[in-house]
Design an enzyme around this catalytic site. Sequence first.
Site, PDB file in Angstrom:
ATOM      1  N   TYR A 160       0.731  -1.165   0.005  1.00 53.94           N
ATOM      2  CA  TYR A 160      -0.217  -0.042  -0.102  1.00 53.94           C
ATOM      3  C   TYR A 160       0.726   1.335  -0.048  1.00 53.94           C
ATOM      4  O   TYR A 160       0.761   2.115  -0.787  1.00 53.94           O
ATOM      5  CB  TYR A 160      -0.809  -0.102   0.977  1.00 53.94           C
ATOM      6  N   LYS A 199     -15.683   1.375   7.266  1.00 54.34           N
ATOM      7  CA  LYS A 199     -14.154   0.593   6.969  1.00 54.34           C
ATOM      8  C   LYS A 199     -14.053  -0.542   8.114  1.00 54.34           C
ATOM      9  O   LYS A 199     -12.967  -1.216   7.884  1.00 54.34           O
ATOM     10  CB  LYS A 199     -13.211   1.725   7.130  1.00 54.34           C
TER      11      LYS A 199
HETATM   12  N1  LIG Z   1      -8.297   7.402   6.286  1.00 54.25           N
HETATM   13  C1  LIG Z   1      -6.977   7.464   6.399  1.00 54.25           C
HETATM   14  O1  LIG Z   1      -6.602   7.640   7.633  1.00 54.25           O
HETATM   15  C2  LIG Z   1      -5.899   7.728   5.224  1.00 54.25           C
HETATM   16  C3  LIG Z   1      -4.614   7.678   5.403  1.00 54.25           C
HETATM   17  C4  LIG Z   1      -3.724   7.992   4.456  1.00 54.25           C
HETATM   18  C5  LIG Z   1      -4.475   7.936   3.181  1.00 54.25           C
HETATM   19  N2  LIG Z   1      -5.628   7.625   2.934  1.00 54.25           N
HETATM   20  C6  LIG Z   1      -6.237   7.500   1.548  1.00 54.25           C
HETATM   21  O2  LIG Z   1      -7.122   8.584   1.430  1.00 54.25           O
HETATM   22  C7  LIG Z   1      -8.103   7.884   0.338  1.00 54.25           C
HETATM   23  C8  LIG Z   1      -9.531   7.874   0.997  1.00 54.25           C
HETATM   24  O3  LIG Z   1      -9.531   6.725   2.216  1.00 54.25           O
HETATM   25  P1  LIG Z   1     -10.750   6.370   3.125  1.00 54.25           P
HETATM   26  O4  LIG Z   1     -10.190   6.378   4.673  1.00 54.25           O
HETATM   27  O5  LIG Z   1     -11.646   7.456   2.844  1.00 54.25           O
HETATM   28  O6  LIG Z   1     -10.882   4.866   2.681  1.00 54.25           O
HETATM   29  P2  LIG Z   1     -12.093   4.278   2.146  1.00 54.25           P
HETATM   30  O7  LIG Z   1     -11.674   3.067   1.722  1.00 54.25           O
HETATM   31  O8  LIG Z   1     -13.334   4.625   3.034  1.00 54.25           O
HETATM   32  O9  LIG Z   1     -12.229   5.088   0.689  1.00 54.25           O
HETATM   33  C9  LIG Z   1     -11.970   4.618  -0.651  1.00 54.25           C
HETATM   34  C10 LIG Z   1     -12.944   4.393  -1.472  1.00 54.25           C
HETATM   35  O10 LIG Z   1     -12.672   3.689  -2.791  1.00 54.25           O
HETATM   36  C11 LIG Z   1     -13.596   2.649  -3.299  1.00 54.25           C
HETATM   37  N3  LIG Z   1     -12.724   1.956  -4.253  1.00 54.25           N
HETATM   38  C12 LIG Z   1     -11.980   0.789  -3.686  1.00 54.25           C
HETATM   39  N4  LIG Z   1     -11.308   0.401  -4.811  1.00 54.25           N
HETATM   40  C13 LIG Z   1     -12.069   0.860  -5.836  1.00 54.25           C
HETATM   41  C14 LIG Z   1     -12.014   0.480  -7.452  1.00 54.25           C
HETATM   42  N5  LIG Z   1     -11.507  -0.126  -7.645  1.00 54.25           N
HETATM   43  N6  LIG Z   1     -13.024   1.403  -8.236  1.00 54.25           N
HETATM   44  C15 LIG Z   1     -13.640   2.403  -7.591  1.00 54.25           C
HETATM   45  N7  LIG Z   1     -13.810   2.452  -6.383  1.00 54.25           N
HETATM   46  C16 LIG Z   1     -12.874   2.181  -5.439  1.00 54.25           C
HETATM   47  C17 LIG Z   1     -14.222   2.145  -2.057  1.00 54.25           C
HETATM   48  O11 LIG Z   1     -15.219   1.465  -2.251  1.00 54.25           O
HETATM   49  C18 LIG Z   1     -14.123   3.379  -1.011  1.00 54.25           C
HETATM   50  O12 LIG Z   1     -15.376   4.049  -1.100  1.00 54.25           O
HETATM   51  C19 LIG Z   1      -7.768   6.525  -0.023  1.00 54.25           C
HETATM   52  O13 LIG Z   1      -7.028   6.764  -1.247  1.00 54.25           O
HETATM   53  C20 LIG Z   1      -6.527   6.054   1.066  1.00 54.25           C
HETATM   54  O14 LIG Z   1      -5.519   5.346   0.743  1.00 54.25           O
HETATM   55  C21 LIG Z   1      -6.491   7.474   4.094  1.00 54.25           C
END
Ligand SMILES: NC(=O)c1ccc[n+]([C@@H]2O[C@H](COP(=O)([O-])OP(=O)(O)OC[C@H]3O[C@@H](n4cnc5c(N)ncnc54)[C@H](O)[C@@H]3O)[C@@H](O)[C@H]2O)c1
Length: 334
Positions: A160, A199
Amino acid sequence: MKYNNIDFNHKTILITGGAGFIGSNLAFYFQNNYPDSHIVVFDCFRSGSKFDNGNLQSFGHYKNLIGFNGDVICGNINNKDDLALLNDYQFDYIFHQAAISDTRVYDQEAVMRTNVNSFYDLLEKAKNDKSVMVYASSAATYGSQPSPQKIGNENPENPYGFSKYAMDQIANRFSSQNPEMVIVGLRFFNVYGPGEYFKNKTSSMVIQLGHQILDGKVPRLFEQSDKILRDFIYIDDVIQANIKACSPRINGVFNVGTGLPRSFQDIADILQQELGTDLGTEYFSNPYQGYQMHTQADIVLSRENLNFDPVFSLEEGIKQYIPEIQKLHGEPIN
Ligand SMILES: NC(=O)c1ccc[n+]([C@@H]2O[C@H](COP(=O)([O-])OP(=O)(O)OC[C@H]3O[C@@H](n4cnc5c(N)ncnc54)[C@H](O)[C@@H]3O)[C@@H](O)[C@H]2O)c1
C-alpha cells in the site's frame, strides 16, 4: 465553512471513492457549501469479495451517501469501460480518493493495479478536461522513518505504502511534463471522524475504542500505549486540506497531519472522559514486530504552499465526533 475564495458553484467535480470515508465527506462538503456545484461520485461500492486477511476488497457504502443529491456512478477504476462513463462530463476538479485503503493487504498485484494503474487514466482525464487534480497519497509512504516525517524521506514498507509512493512519482513527472496543470498529492496521516464506520476493522482507533467503551467493556490497548504516538487528524481538517490544495502555491505532495502526535492512551482517556466512564484500561502484548511507535507530520511545506492550518486538537475532534459514535453504536456494519 469556506476555506478559500474559490467559488465551486457551477463547477463540475469528480470524487472517486466518493462512497468511502473521506470521499463522502468531500461530497457533502460541496453539497452543503456550494449547492450549485455539480458533484459526481464514482465508486465501486462494496461487494462480498474479500482479501486473504478477511477484509473487504472495497469499503464504499451507500449509507455514507444518504442525503447526497449529486450524480452517483458505480464503477471500477480498473475497468476502462467504467472509466469511459466519465467522458460524459468535463470536470473542473478531480478529487481522487478511490483506492485499496487497507494497509494490511499484501496482494501486491491487486494493490498496484487499483492504486497505481488507474491514476494514469485519471491524470489523462484531468489533462484533457483541464481539471485540477487533488489525489490521496499517504503517510504510509514513510514506512518507519523517524519523526517528524518529511517529504523526500520516504521508505514504504508495505505494498500500500509503495503504491502511494509510486503515485507521487507519477504525479511529479506528469506535473513537470504538463506545467500548466495543478496536481497536488496529500499525504494523510491517521484520519478519524464521521463516515469511517463502514471501514470495519480498518476504521480508526477512536471509533473502535469508543464502541468498546459503549459496550461497557474495558478499552484494550497494546502494552506501552502511552508511548505509541500517532498524528491523528480530524476529518474536517482533511477537508480543509483538500479545498486548499485546489489553489496551491506550487504543485507537489504535502503532509496532512496536525504536527502534534498523541498516544493511543490519550484516545482511550479522552473517550472515557467524554462518555463519562471510568473503566480503566486493559493491556495486551503487541503482536506486530517492527511496529511504528511514532508518527508526526512535518507540515511546514503544507502551511507554506497550501496555507494548510489544522485546527482540531484530539480533544476537540473527539468531542465533535461523540454524537456520531453514539449513534452508530450497534449499527449493523455490512
Ligand atoms: N483514512 C485515512 O486515515 C487515510 C490515511 C492515508 C491515506 N488515505 C487515503 O485516502 C483515500 C480515502 O481513504 P478513506 O479512508 O476514505 O478509505 P475508504 O476505503 O473509505 O475509501 C476508498 C473508496 O474507494 C473505493 N474503491 C476501492 N477500490 C475501488 C475501485 N477499484 N474502483 C472504484 N472505487 C474503489 C471504495 O469502495 C471506497 O469507497 C484513499 O486513497 C486512502 O488510501 C486515507
